[in-house]
Design a protein around this motif. Structure first.
Motif, PDB file in Angstrom:
ATOM      1  N   TRP A  36      24.350  33.015  44.522  1.00 12.03           N
ATOM      2  CA  TRP A  36      25.354  34.035  44.839  1.00 12.03           C
ATOM      3  C   TRP A  36      25.524  34.911  43.604  1.00 12.03           C
ATOM      4  CZ3 TRP A  36      27.584  35.064  49.468  1.00 12.03           C
ATOM      5  CH2 TRP A  36      27.546  34.064  50.454  1.00 12.03           C
ATOM      6  N   PHE A  37      25.568  36.215  43.857  1.00  7.38           N
ATOM      7  CA  PHE A  37      25.827  37.200  42.818  1.00  7.38           C
ATOM      8  C   PHE A  37      26.955  38.092  43.300  1.00  7.38           C
ATOM      9  CE2 PHE A  37      22.137  36.826  39.928  1.00  7.38           C
ATOM     10  CZ  PHE A  37      21.384  35.914  40.648  1.00  7.38           C
ATOM     11  N   ARG A  38      27.517  38.871  42.406  1.00  9.60           N
ATOM     12  CA  ARG A  38      28.561  39.811  42.801  1.00  9.60           C
ATOM     13  C   ARG A  38      28.465  41.069  41.966  1.00  9.60           C
ATOM     14  NH1 ARG A  38      33.989  36.620  40.573  1.00  9.60           N
ATOM     15  NH2 ARG A  38      33.615  36.953  38.336  1.00  9.60           N
ATOM     16  N   GLN A  39      28.963  42.151  42.572  1.00 11.20           N
ATOM     17  CA  GLN A  39      28.991  43.426  41.872  1.00 11.20           C
ATOM     18  C   GLN A  39      30.332  44.096  42.094  1.00 11.20           C
ATOM     19  OE1 GLN A  39      25.838  46.188  42.870  1.00 11.20           O
ATOM     20  NE2 GLN A  39      26.050  47.215  40.893  1.00 11.20           N
ATOM     21  N   ALA A  40      31.051  44.270  41.004  1.00  8.96           N
ATOM     22  CA  ALA A  40      32.339  44.955  41.045  1.00  8.96           C
ATOM     23  C   ALA A  40      32.114  46.455  40.878  1.00  8.96           C
ATOM     24  CB  ALA A  40      33.236  44.415  39.940  1.00  8.96           C
ATOM     25  N   PRO A  41      33.064  47.262  41.329  1.00  6.14           N
ATOM     26  CA  PRO A  41      32.919  48.716  41.190  1.00  6.14           C
ATOM     27  C   PRO A  41      32.689  49.138  39.742  1.00  6.14           C
ATOM     28  CG  PRO A  41      34.746  48.191  42.630  1.00  6.14           C
ATOM     29  CD  PRO A  41      34.299  46.894  42.035  1.00  6.14           C
ATOM     30  N   GLY A  42      31.645  49.915  39.532  1.00  3.75           N
ATOM     31  CA  GLY A  42      31.362  50.418  38.198  1.00  3.75           C
ATOM     32  C   GLY A  42      30.715  49.424  37.263  1.00  3.75           C
ATOM     33  N   LYS A  43      30.366  48.254  37.787  1.00  2.00           N
ATOM     34  CA  LYS A  43      29.762  47.234  36.931  1.00  2.00           C
ATOM     35  C   LYS A  43      28.408  46.813  37.478  1.00  2.00           C
ATOM     36  CE  LYS A  43      34.071  45.264  35.156  1.00  2.00           C
ATOM     37  NZ  LYS A  43      34.827  44.003  34.929  1.00  2.00           N
ATOM     38  N   GLU A  44      27.628  46.160  36.633  1.00  4.69           N
ATOM     39  CA  GLU A  44      26.350  45.647  37.071  1.00  4.69           C
ATOM     40  C   GLU A  44      26.551  44.374  37.885  1.00  4.69           C
ATOM     41  OE1 GLU A  44      23.536  47.290  33.414  1.00  4.69           O
ATOM     42  OE2 GLU A  44      23.770  45.132  33.747  1.00  4.69           O
ATOM     43  N   GLN A  82      32.635  28.452  48.376  1.00  2.00           N
ATOM     44  CA  GLN A  82      34.074  28.244  48.501  1.00  2.00           C
ATOM     45  C   GLN A  82      34.740  28.789  47.251  1.00  2.00           C
ATOM     46  OE1 GLN A  82      35.963  26.837  51.074  1.00  2.00           O
ATOM     47  NE2 GLN A  82      37.696  27.553  49.830  1.00  2.00           N
ATOM     48  N   MET A  83      35.656  29.717  47.445  1.00  2.26           N
ATOM     49  CA  MET A  83      36.314  30.374  46.324  1.00  2.26           C
ATOM     50  C   MET A  83      37.800  30.078  46.372  1.00  2.26           C
ATOM     51  SD  MET A  83      34.314  34.026  46.357  1.00  2.26           S
ATOM     52  CE  MET A  83      35.099  34.573  47.858  1.00  2.26           C
ATOM     53  N   ASN A  84      38.292  29.384  45.373  1.00  6.69           N
ATOM     54  CA  ASN A  84      39.708  29.033  45.275  1.00  6.69           C
ATOM     55  C   ASN A  84      40.335  29.710  44.066  1.00  6.69           C
ATOM     56  OD1 ASN A  84      39.347  27.264  47.474  1.00  6.69           O
ATOM     57  ND2 ASN A  84      38.813  25.573  46.113  1.00  6.69           N
ATOM     58  N   SER A  85      41.647  29.737  44.050  1.00  6.02           N
ATOM     59  CA  SER A  85      42.393  30.322  42.929  1.00  6.02           C
ATOM     60  C   SER A  85      41.855  31.700  42.579  1.00  6.02           C
ATOM     61  CB  SER A  85      42.317  29.389  41.702  1.00  6.02           C
ATOM     62  OG  SER A  85      42.820  28.110  42.004  1.00  6.02           O
ATOM     63  N   LEU A  86      41.686  32.518  43.587  1.00  5.47           N
ATOM     64  CA  LEU A  86      41.081  33.827  43.382  1.00  5.47           C
ATOM     65  C   LEU A  86      41.957  34.717  42.506  1.00  5.47           C
ATOM     66  CD1 LEU A  86      39.616  34.308  46.928  1.00  5.47           C
ATOM     67  CD2 LEU A  86      38.315  34.509  44.809  1.00  5.47           C
ATOM     68  N   LYS A  87      41.275  35.548  41.721  1.00 14.03           N
ATOM     69  CA  LYS A  87      41.935  36.474  40.803  1.00 14.03           C
ATOM     70  C   LYS A  87      41.522  37.898  41.151  1.00 14.03           C
ATOM     71  CE  LYS A  87      41.358  33.061  37.087  1.00 14.03           C
ATOM     72  NZ  LYS A  87      40.782  32.826  35.734  1.00 14.03           N
ATOM     73  N   PRO A  88      42.332  38.881  40.799  1.00  8.66           N
ATOM     74  CA  PRO A  88      41.943  40.280  41.063  1.00  8.66           C
ATOM     75  C   PRO A  88      40.569  40.616  40.478  1.00  8.66           C
ATOM     76  CG  PRO A  88      44.252  40.179  40.481  1.00  8.66           C
ATOM     77  CD  PRO A  88      43.710  38.794  40.276  1.00  8.66           C
ATOM     78  N   GLU A  89      40.212  40.026  39.356  1.00  3.68           N
ATOM     79  CA  GLU A  89      38.915  40.307  38.756  1.00  3.68           C
ATOM     80  C   GLU A  89      37.741  39.707  39.528  1.00  3.68           C
ATOM     81  OE1 GLU A  89      41.631  39.014  37.263  1.00  3.68           O
ATOM     82  OE2 GLU A  89      41.060  37.515  35.728  1.00  3.68           O
ATOM     83  N   ASP A  90      38.024  38.930  40.568  1.00  4.06           N
ATOM     84  CA  ASP A  90      36.963  38.433  41.439  1.00  4.06           C
ATOM     85  C   ASP A  90      36.594  39.457  42.509  1.00  4.06           C
ATOM     86  OD1 ASP A  90      38.557  35.228  41.317  1.00  4.06           O
ATOM     87  OD2 ASP A  90      36.734  35.846  40.235  1.00  4.06           O
ATOM     88  N   THR A  91      37.328  40.551  42.578  1.00  3.32           N
ATOM     89  CA  THR A  91      37.046  41.604  43.546  1.00  3.32           C
ATOM     90  C   THR A  91      35.657  42.172  43.318  1.00  3.32           C
ATOM     91  OG1 THR A  91      39.374  42.197  43.823  1.00  3.32           O
ATOM     92  CG2 THR A  91      37.726  43.889  44.353  1.00  3.32           C
ATOM     93  N   ALA A  92      34.835  42.140  44.362  1.00  3.46           N
ATOM     94  CA  ALA A  92      33.441  42.586  44.241  1.00  3.46           C
ATOM     95  C   ALA A  92      32.771  42.468  45.601  1.00  3.46           C
ATOM     96  CB  ALA A  92      32.686  41.730  43.226  1.00  3.46           C
ATOM     97  N   VAL A  93      31.578  43.027  45.678  1.00  5.85           N
ATOM     98  CA  VAL A  93      30.688  42.738  46.795  1.00  5.85           C
ATOM     99  C   VAL A  93      29.873  41.512  46.409  1.00  5.85           C
ATOM    100  CG1 VAL A  93      28.800  43.551  48.242  1.00  5.85           C
ATOM    101  CG2 VAL A  93      30.596  45.149  47.495  1.00  5.85           C
ATOM    102  N   TYR A  94      29.873  40.522  47.273  1.00  5.25           N
ATOM    103  CA  TYR A  94      29.177  39.274  46.996  1.00  5.25           C
ATOM    104  C   TYR A  94      27.861  39.222  47.771  1.00  5.25           C
ATOM    105  CZ  TYR A  94      33.090  37.388  44.397  1.00  5.25           C
ATOM    106  OH  TYR A  94      34.065  37.171  43.435  1.00  5.25           O
ATOM    107  N   TYR A  95      26.801  38.889  47.056  1.00  2.00           N
ATOM    108  CA  TYR A  95      25.462  38.853  47.625  1.00  2.00           C
ATOM    109  C   TYR A  95      24.892  37.445  47.565  1.00  2.00           C
ATOM    110  CZ  TYR A  95      25.592  43.912  46.868  1.00  2.00           C
ATOM    111  OH  TYR A  95      25.938  45.246  46.877  1.00  2.00           O
TER     112      TYR A  95
END
Length: 123
Positions: A36-44, A82-95
Protein backbone atom coordinates in the motif's frame (compact mmCIF):
# COMPACT_ATOMS: atom_id res chain seq x y z
CA UNK A 1 -1.93 -9.15 -16.02
CA UNK A 2 -3.25 -8.32 -12.60
CA UNK A 3 -6.02 -5.78 -12.13
CA UNK A 4 -6.31 -4.16 -8.71
CA UNK A 5 -9.31 -2.25 -7.40
CA UNK A 6 -9.22 -0.43 -4.09
CA UNK A 7 -12.28 0.34 -2.00
CA UNK A 8 -13.20 1.42 1.50
CA UNK A 9 -11.97 4.98 1.44
CA UNK A 10 -14.03 7.87 2.70
CA UNK A 11 -14.29 10.72 5.16
CA UNK A 12 -13.57 10.01 8.82
CA UNK A 13 -12.89 12.10 11.89
CA UNK A 14 -9.49 12.11 13.54
CA UNK A 15 -9.13 9.14 15.83
CA UNK A 16 -11.45 7.04 13.71
CA UNK A 17 -10.84 3.93 11.67
CA UNK A 18 -11.18 2.74 8.11
CA UNK A 19 -10.51 -0.57 6.41
CA UNK A 20 -9.30 -0.47 2.84
CA UNK A 21 -9.64 -3.44 0.54
CA UNK A 22 -7.75 -4.27 -2.62
CA UNK A 23 -9.46 -6.83 -4.82
CA UNK A 24 -7.36 -8.48 -7.50
CA UNK A 25 -8.50 -10.07 -10.72
CA UNK A 26 -6.87 -11.47 -13.81
CA UNK A 27 -4.72 -13.92 -11.93
CA UNK A 28 -4.18 -15.07 -8.39
CA UNK A 29 -2.04 -12.83 -6.21
CA UNK A 30 -1.00 -15.66 -3.91
CA UNK A 31 2.55 -15.55 -5.29
CA UNK A 32 2.80 -11.75 -5.23
CA UNK A 33 4.03 -9.48 -2.50
CA UNK A 34 1.54 -6.69 -1.97
CA UNK A 35 1.93 -3.12 -0.87
CA UNK A 36 0.00 0.00 0.00
CA UNK A 37 1.20 3.47 -0.91
CA UNK A 38 -0.38 6.88 -0.52
CA UNK A 39 -0.15 10.29 -2.10
CA UNK A 40 -1.21 13.45 -0.33
CA UNK A 41 -2.00 16.64 -2.25
CA UNK A 42 1.18 18.32 -3.41
CA UNK A 43 3.38 15.49 -2.21
CA UNK A 44 5.08 12.50 -3.76
CA UNK A 45 3.63 9.05 -3.39
CA UNK A 46 5.02 7.28 -0.33
CA UNK A 47 5.22 3.77 1.02
CA UNK A 48 2.74 2.77 3.71
CA UNK A 49 2.90 -0.99 4.21
CA UNK A 50 3.82 -4.25 2.50
CA UNK A 51 3.17 -7.93 3.02
CA UNK A 52 4.88 -11.07 1.74
CA UNK A 53 3.07 -13.52 -0.50
CA UNK A 54 2.40 -15.84 2.44
CA UNK A 55 1.41 -13.08 4.80
CA UNK A 56 4.03 -14.06 7.35
CA UNK A 57 6.12 -10.92 6.89
CA UNK A 58 4.86 -7.36 7.08
CA UNK A 59 6.57 -4.00 6.80
CA UNK A 60 5.41 -0.52 7.73
CA UNK A 61 6.42 3.07 7.32
CA UNK A 62 7.37 4.61 10.65
CA UNK A 63 4.53 7.10 10.34
CA UNK A 64 1.88 4.37 10.47
CA UNK A 65 3.55 1.71 12.59
CA UNK A 66 1.31 0.68 15.47
CA UNK A 67 -1.77 2.22 13.87
CA UNK A 68 -2.12 0.44 10.51
CA UNK A 69 -2.23 -3.28 9.82
CA UNK A 70 -1.80 -4.92 6.44
CA UNK A 71 -3.23 -8.38 5.85
CA UNK A 72 -4.26 -10.62 3.00
CA UNK A 73 -6.70 -13.36 2.17
CA UNK A 74 -5.30 -15.29 -0.77
CA UNK A 75 -8.43 -17.37 -1.04
CA UNK A 76 -10.35 -14.16 -1.73
CA UNK A 77 -7.54 -12.63 -3.79
CA UNK A 78 -7.77 -9.58 -1.57
CA UNK A 79 -5.43 -7.46 0.52
CA UNK A 80 -6.53 -5.21 3.35
CA UNK A 81 -5.26 -2.18 5.19
CA UNK A 82 -6.82 -1.61 8.59
CA UNK A 83 -6.24 1.98 9.64
CA UNK A 84 -6.84 2.98 13.25
CA UNK A 85 -6.23 6.19 15.18
CA UNK A 86 -6.35 8.14 11.96
CA UNK A 87 -4.79 11.59 11.82
CA UNK A 88 -5.41 14.50 9.43
CA UNK A 89 -1.94 13.88 7.99
CA UNK A 90 -3.13 10.45 6.83
CA UNK A 91 -5.32 12.21 4.27
CA UNK A 92 -4.28 10.95 0.84
CA UNK A 93 -5.17 8.77 -2.09
CA UNK A 94 -4.26 5.22 -1.14
CA UNK A 95 -2.96 2.82 -3.77
CA UNK A 96 -2.60 -0.92 -3.77
CA UNK A 97 0.26 -2.54 -5.68
CA UNK A 98 1.50 -6.03 -6.52
CA UNK A 99 5.08 -7.17 -6.84
CA UNK A 100 6.63 -10.32 -8.27
CA UNK A 101 9.64 -9.68 -6.04
CA UNK A 102 10.14 -9.54 -2.31
CA UNK A 103 8.02 -6.90 -0.55
CA UNK A 104 9.64 -3.50 -0.37
CA UNK A 105 9.12 0.20 0.00
CA UNK A 106 10.18 1.31 -3.46
CA UNK A 107 7.56 2.04 -6.10
CA UNK A 108 9.85 0.66 -8.78
CA UNK A 109 9.60 -2.78 -7.19
CA UNK A 110 5.91 -3.09 -7.97
CA UNK A 111 4.50 -4.31 -11.24
CA UNK A 112 0.79 -3.58 -11.00
CA UNK A 113 -1.13 -0.69 -9.48
CA UNK A 114 -4.70 0.13 -8.67
CA UNK A 115 -6.41 3.45 -9.35
CA UNK A 116 -6.52 4.48 -5.72
CA UNK A 117 -9.14 5.33 -3.13
CA UNK A 118 -9.45 8.66 -1.33
CA UNK A 119 -9.09 8.80 2.44
CA UNK A 120 -9.88 12.10 4.13
CA UNK A 121 -9.38 12.60 7.86
CA UNK A 122 -10.97 15.67 9.38
CA UNK A 123 -9.67 17.34 12.52
Amino acid sequence: QVQLVESGGGLVQAGGSLRLSCAASGRTISSYAMGWFRQAPGKEREFVAAISWSGTSTYYADSVKGRFTISRDNAKNTVYLQMNSLKPEDTAVYYCAASRRVPGSRESGYDYWGQGTQVTVSS
